[in-house]
Design an enzyme around this catalytic site. Structure first.
Site, PDB file in Angstrom:
ATOM      1  N   LEU A  22      14.155  -4.312   4.830  1.00  0.00           N
ATOM      2  CA  LEU A  22      13.088  -5.139   4.285  1.00  0.00           C
ATOM      3  C   LEU A  22      13.362  -6.634   4.466  1.00  0.00           C
ATOM      4  O   LEU A  22      14.506  -7.044   4.654  1.00  0.00           O
ATOM      5  CB  LEU A  22      12.923  -4.836   2.791  1.00  0.00           C
ATOM      6  CG  LEU A  22      12.472  -3.424   2.424  1.00  0.00           C
ATOM      7  CD1 LEU A  22      12.554  -3.228   0.910  1.00  0.00           C
ATOM      8  CD2 LEU A  22      11.064  -3.138   2.932  1.00  0.00           C
ATOM      9  N   SER A  23      12.310  -7.423   4.377  1.00  0.00           N
ATOM     10  CA  SER A  23      12.447  -8.872   4.390  1.00  0.00           C
ATOM     11  C   SER A  23      13.320  -9.297   3.207  1.00  0.00           C
ATOM     12  O   SER A  23      13.169  -8.785   2.100  1.00  0.00           O
ATOM     13  CB  SER A  23      11.055  -9.509   4.273  1.00  0.00           C
ATOM     14  OG  SER A  23      11.148 -10.911   4.306  1.00  0.00           O
ATOM     15  N   SER A  40      11.327  -4.008  11.570  1.00  0.00           N
ATOM     16  CA  SER A  40      11.059  -2.793  12.366  1.00  0.00           C
ATOM     17  C   SER A  40      10.838  -1.585  11.457  1.00  0.00           C
ATOM     18  O   SER A  40      11.654  -0.681  11.398  1.00  0.00           O
ATOM     19  CB  SER A  40      12.174  -2.538  13.386  1.00  0.00           C
ATOM     20  OG  SER A  40      13.450  -2.588  12.799  1.00  0.00           O
ATOM     21  N   SER A  57      16.482  -8.649   2.937  1.00  0.00           N
ATOM     22  CA  SER A  57      17.548  -7.668   2.671  1.00  0.00           C
ATOM     23  C   SER A  57      18.923  -8.208   3.062  1.00  0.00           C
ATOM     24  O   SER A  57      19.943  -7.719   2.581  1.00  0.00           O
ATOM     25  CB  SER A  57      17.270  -6.359   3.428  1.00  0.00           C
ATOM     26  OG  SER A  57      17.213  -6.587   4.826  1.00  0.00           O
ATOM     27  N   GLY A  58      18.963  -9.211   3.932  1.00  0.00           N
ATOM     28  CA  GLY A  58      20.234  -9.793   4.357  1.00  0.00           C
ATOM     29  C   GLY A  58      20.553  -9.570   5.823  1.00  0.00           C
ATOM     30  O   GLY A  58      21.668  -9.844   6.272  1.00  0.00           O
ATOM     31  N   LYS A  59      19.586  -9.102   6.595  1.00  0.00           N
ATOM     32  CA  LYS A  59      19.802  -8.791   8.013  1.00  0.00           C
ATOM     33  C   LYS A  59      20.325  -9.998   8.789  1.00  0.00           C
ATOM     34  O   LYS A  59      21.347  -9.919   9.467  1.00  0.00           O
ATOM     35  CB  LYS A  59      18.494  -8.296   8.658  1.00  0.00           C
ATOM     36  CG  LYS A  59      17.905  -7.054   8.036  1.00  0.00           C
ATOM     37  CD  LYS A  59      16.617  -6.615   8.730  1.00  0.00           C
ATOM     38  CE  LYS A  59      15.499  -7.610   8.679  1.00  0.00           C
ATOM     39  NZ  LYS A  59      15.001  -7.890   7.307  1.00  0.00           N
ATOM     40  N   SER A  60      19.604 -11.108   8.689  1.00  0.00           N
ATOM     41  CA  SER A  60      19.971 -12.305   9.462  1.00  0.00           C
ATOM     42  C   SER A  60      21.276 -12.921   8.973  1.00  0.00           C
ATOM     43  O   SER A  60      22.071 -13.417   9.773  1.00  0.00           O
ATOM     44  CB  SER A  60      18.848 -13.344   9.403  1.00  0.00           C
ATOM     45  OG  SER A  60      17.680 -12.838  10.019  1.00  0.00           O
TER      46      SER A  60
END
Length: 196
Positions: A32-33, A105, A35-38
């Site tokens: 999710l936006s 995604s 969530s800490g991906k970047s």
């Protein structure tokens, strides 16, 4: 398309990997936006760069400022956005570069298509499984608040679905694991693949 033919060049992905002194593949960070991906991808890229590993990060917002600025957040446009990412990622992987891709995604079918385009052996899926409640609490961009008010449509987790990965290569929970711990966990998983 009938008059287009693929031209094969003499230098291969393997030739480029020899120059880079490591294997190349795509790492998809999905979740999710907020969530800490970047954040995790950025820290991982710093670690890899310090080890002289050639990297490049593809980020959802950055891509939508350029290559995908003509797309909306409809189901079909999200699918096209991810297809473009997969094709770009495939070029980077073929260039011998470890490619980090940070994208919500939300659809399993689209993530499967990335794997198909870059190749099963060149694909690593990391599910950043931070809960919706935590993502909303962070809400650094104010997107969830706007979505709750109806100002944003097709917001993943609110008015559009997120299909949880069935069997990701790794799962990271940024509530339970610090960024450093997450990066170390990912690097331990990647190390054999990088030099194998």
């Amino acid at each position: 398309m009938n008059n287009i033919f693929q031209h094969n060049y003499n230098i291969s992905k393997e030739d480029r990997e020899r120059i880079h002194k490591h294997k190349a593949f795509l790492i998809l960070f999905t979740g999710l936006s907020n969530s800490g991906k970047s954040t995790i991808a950025n820290a991982l890229e710093l670690k890899l760069n310090g080890l002289n590993i050639s990297t490049y990060t593809l980020d959802g917002d950055n891509i939508r400022l350029g290559i995908s600025k003509d797309l909306t957040f409809s189901h079909n446009d999200r699918t096209e956005n991810i297809r473009r990412i997969a094709e770009i990622g495939n070029l980077f992987v073929n260039a011998g570069v470890v490619t980090l891709a940070c994208f919500v995604s939300p659809y399993i079918k689209d993530r499967d298509n990335i794997k198909k385009i870059v190749g099963h052996d060149n694909y690593i899926e990391i599910f950043v499984s931070t809960s919706l409640d935590e993502c909303e609490r962070r809400d650094t961009k104010g997107l969830y608040k706007k979505a709750r008010k109806g100002e944003i449509i097709n917001m993943t987790g609110i008015s559009a679905p997120y299909e949880i990965p069935i069997s990701p290569d790794l799962e990271i929970d940024t509530v339970k694991e610090s960024t450093d711990k997450s990066v170390n966990k990912i690097f331990k998983f990647l190390e054999k693949k990088l030099y194998g």
